[in-house]
Design a protein around this motif. Structure first.
Motif, PDB file in Angstrom:
ATOM      1  N   PRO A   1      33.041  39.296  42.000  1.00  0.00           N
ATOM      2  CA  PRO A   1      32.694  39.561  40.600  1.00  0.00           C
ATOM      3  C   PRO A   1      33.912  39.916  39.740  1.00  0.00           C
ATOM      4  O   PRO A   1      34.038  39.435  38.602  1.00  0.00           O
TER       5      PRO A   1
ATOM      6  N   VAL B   1      35.543  37.606  36.532  1.00  0.00           N
ATOM      7  CA  VAL B   1      35.721  38.145  35.181  1.00  0.00           C
ATOM      8  C   VAL B   1      37.188  38.172  34.765  1.00  0.00           C
ATOM      9  O   VAL B   1      37.531  37.856  33.612  1.00  0.00           O
TER      10      VAL B   1
ATOM     11  N   THR C   1      30.297  34.972  32.670  1.00  0.00           N
ATOM     12  CA  THR C   1      30.000  36.159  33.465  1.00  0.00           C
ATOM     13  C   THR C   1      28.708  36.022  34.265  1.00  0.00           C
ATOM     14  O   THR C   1      28.574  36.645  35.323  1.00  0.00           O
ATOM     15  N   TRP C   2      27.761  35.178  33.783  1.00  0.00           N
ATOM     16  CA  TRP C   2      26.520  35.037  34.535  1.00  0.00           C
ATOM     17  C   TRP C   2      26.740  34.343  35.877  1.00  0.00           C
ATOM     18  O   TRP C   2      25.848  34.319  36.719  1.00  0.00           O
TER      19      TRP C   2
ATOM     20  N   VAL D   1      28.483  35.437  38.180  1.00  0.00           N
ATOM     21  CA  VAL D   1      28.403  36.504  39.189  1.00  0.00           C
ATOM     22  C   VAL D   1      26.995  36.574  39.764  1.00  0.00           C
ATOM     23  O   VAL D   1      26.798  36.591  40.990  1.00  0.00           O
TER      24      VAL D   1
END
Length: 403
Positions: free
Chosen positions: A225, A229, A236-237, A239
């Motif tokens: 994660p 980022v 970000t989705w 992750v």
């Protein structure tokens, strides 16, 4: 109901509670209790250090006093440990509760493994263990969704409700485990050490090799994660998408992968291949920082995560077979408790090592990690053969001296 299904039901019950706990606990301790991130990290690390140590004698207790009774008592003790978090208002109390929680969890894992070994025929143990793992992942997913609702509410009452639910889930698991047949306790042989596994150097080497390969655990939950980022153009989705891919893959395919393992030779081969697959996954993860567009980076990450979860399932299948087959029949509890220390080591050292290696070094760090996975997978075969030789020698009847 057959023992594997009863074990799976118990696993499902407490994994739902655990899934909710994992998602919400850090925020609860920080926002409601008022602990600093450093205090939370130290308390949890201390808990898993102590848990990894006491897991072995608790596993031995399952061997000597009966696996079913020990598992039921440890499930009840875990429920009490979770409930104790409700009354934590300071760091010292948090540290005590964390030690109690981790110790009960490690002991419960060892007792359950001893139960499985005592109730399931040898040729089906790895397949049944895979079934339990897929059930666990399904429960964790459901629990994580429930924890997400508590996070959305972000109130003290919502967090407390999650802890109550987790405690109830372990109480329910204890009730389910009590329905299993009794596994007769094994008697200690005269003159042998109480914790024989601590004298078994080949098994210790196998456990440490497995611990190295288990560094994929903080890789999934923490490092990837942060990598997505900070180092890639992926949205970000992504992750969440990778976590869903991992969970659903284990639920759907872990049992199928485990069916390829039949005995120590095939288990060693599967672990070796797992190391090579993980190397490939690391190489693809390294490429994700190169992609200039969000879609390119996202597709590369999905491909890498697919390779990673395949390696994870292969490693789990081979490691389960090895841990059961190399453990003496009358010492499964203490041996499984010792083998379980690999998870504690990965949880303790993995975050520091992997964040430094991957977020600090970037692509070269990924390649170095991949080489480490591949080397550990290759080393497993010789270590298992060494363990086999030592067992063959110990089983050989002593020569009769001439009169």
């Amino acid at each position: 109901m057959k023992p594997p299904r009863v074990l799976a039901l118990a696993q499902l019950m407490n994994s739902i509670g655990d899934g909710a706990y994992y998602v919400t606990s850090a925020l609860y301790f920080a926002r409601t209790v008022g602990l600093t991130p450093a205090q939370i990290g130290f308390g949890l690390t201390l808990g898993w250090v102590v848990g990894s140590v006491v897991g072995v004698p608790l596993g031995n207790l399952a061997d000597r006093r009966g696996a079913r009774g020990t598992a039921v008592l440890l499930a009840l003790a875990t429920a009490i440990a979770v409930a104790s978090f409700l009354f934590v208002r300071s760091f010292p109390l948090f540290a005590v509760a964390a030690v109690l929680y981790a110790s009960c969890q490690c002991g419960l894992l060892a007792a359950r493994q001893a139960l499985l070994a005592g109730l399931v025929e040898q040729v089906r143990r790895t397949e049944v263990r895979a079934f339990l793992q897929s059930t666990t992942n399904a429960g964790l997913a459901v629990g994580a969704a429930l924890g997400g609702l508590a996070l959305q509410s972000d109130t003290r009452e919502a967090y407390l409700a999650i802890f109550v639910m987790d405690a109830v889930s372990f109480l329910t698991a204890a009730l389910v485990l009590s329905r299993l047949p009794v596994v007769a306790p094994a008697k200690a042989k005269p003159g042998e050490p109480r914790l024989a596994v601590l004298h078994d150097r080949p098994y210790a080497v196998v456990t440490m090799i497995n611990a190295v390969m288990l560094f994929y655990m903080p890789l999934i939950s923490l490092v990837i994660p942060l990598w997505i980022v900070q180092q890639t153009q992926a949205p970000t989705w992504t992750v969440s998408a990778l976590l869903v891919l991992n969970t659903l893959s284990v639920v759907a395919f872990q049992v199928r992968v485990a069916r390829r393992v039949r005995g120590l030779r095939s288990a060693s081969r599967v672990v070796r291949h797992a190391g090579l697959v993980m190397f490939s996954a690391c190489a693809v993860f390294a490429l994700s920082a190169i992609g200039s567009s969000a879609w390119t980076a996202g597709l590369i990450l999905l491909a890498a995560a697919g390779l990673q979860v395949l390696g994870e399932m292969m490693l789990a299948s081979g490691a389960w077979e090895i841990s059961f087959e190399l453990a003496p029949a009358d010492k499964q509890g203490q041996y499984q408790g010792f083998f379980g220390t690999g998870q504690a080591i990965a949880r303790m050292l993995g975050p520091l090592v992997l964040t430094t290696l991957l977020l600090g070094w970037g692509a070269p760090g990924w390649l170095l990690l991949g080489v480490l996975f591949a080397a550990a997978g290759i080393a497993m075969g010789p270590a298992v053969r060494w363990a086999e030789r030592t067992r063959a020698q110990s089983d050989r009847p002593a020569a009769v001296s001439p009169q």
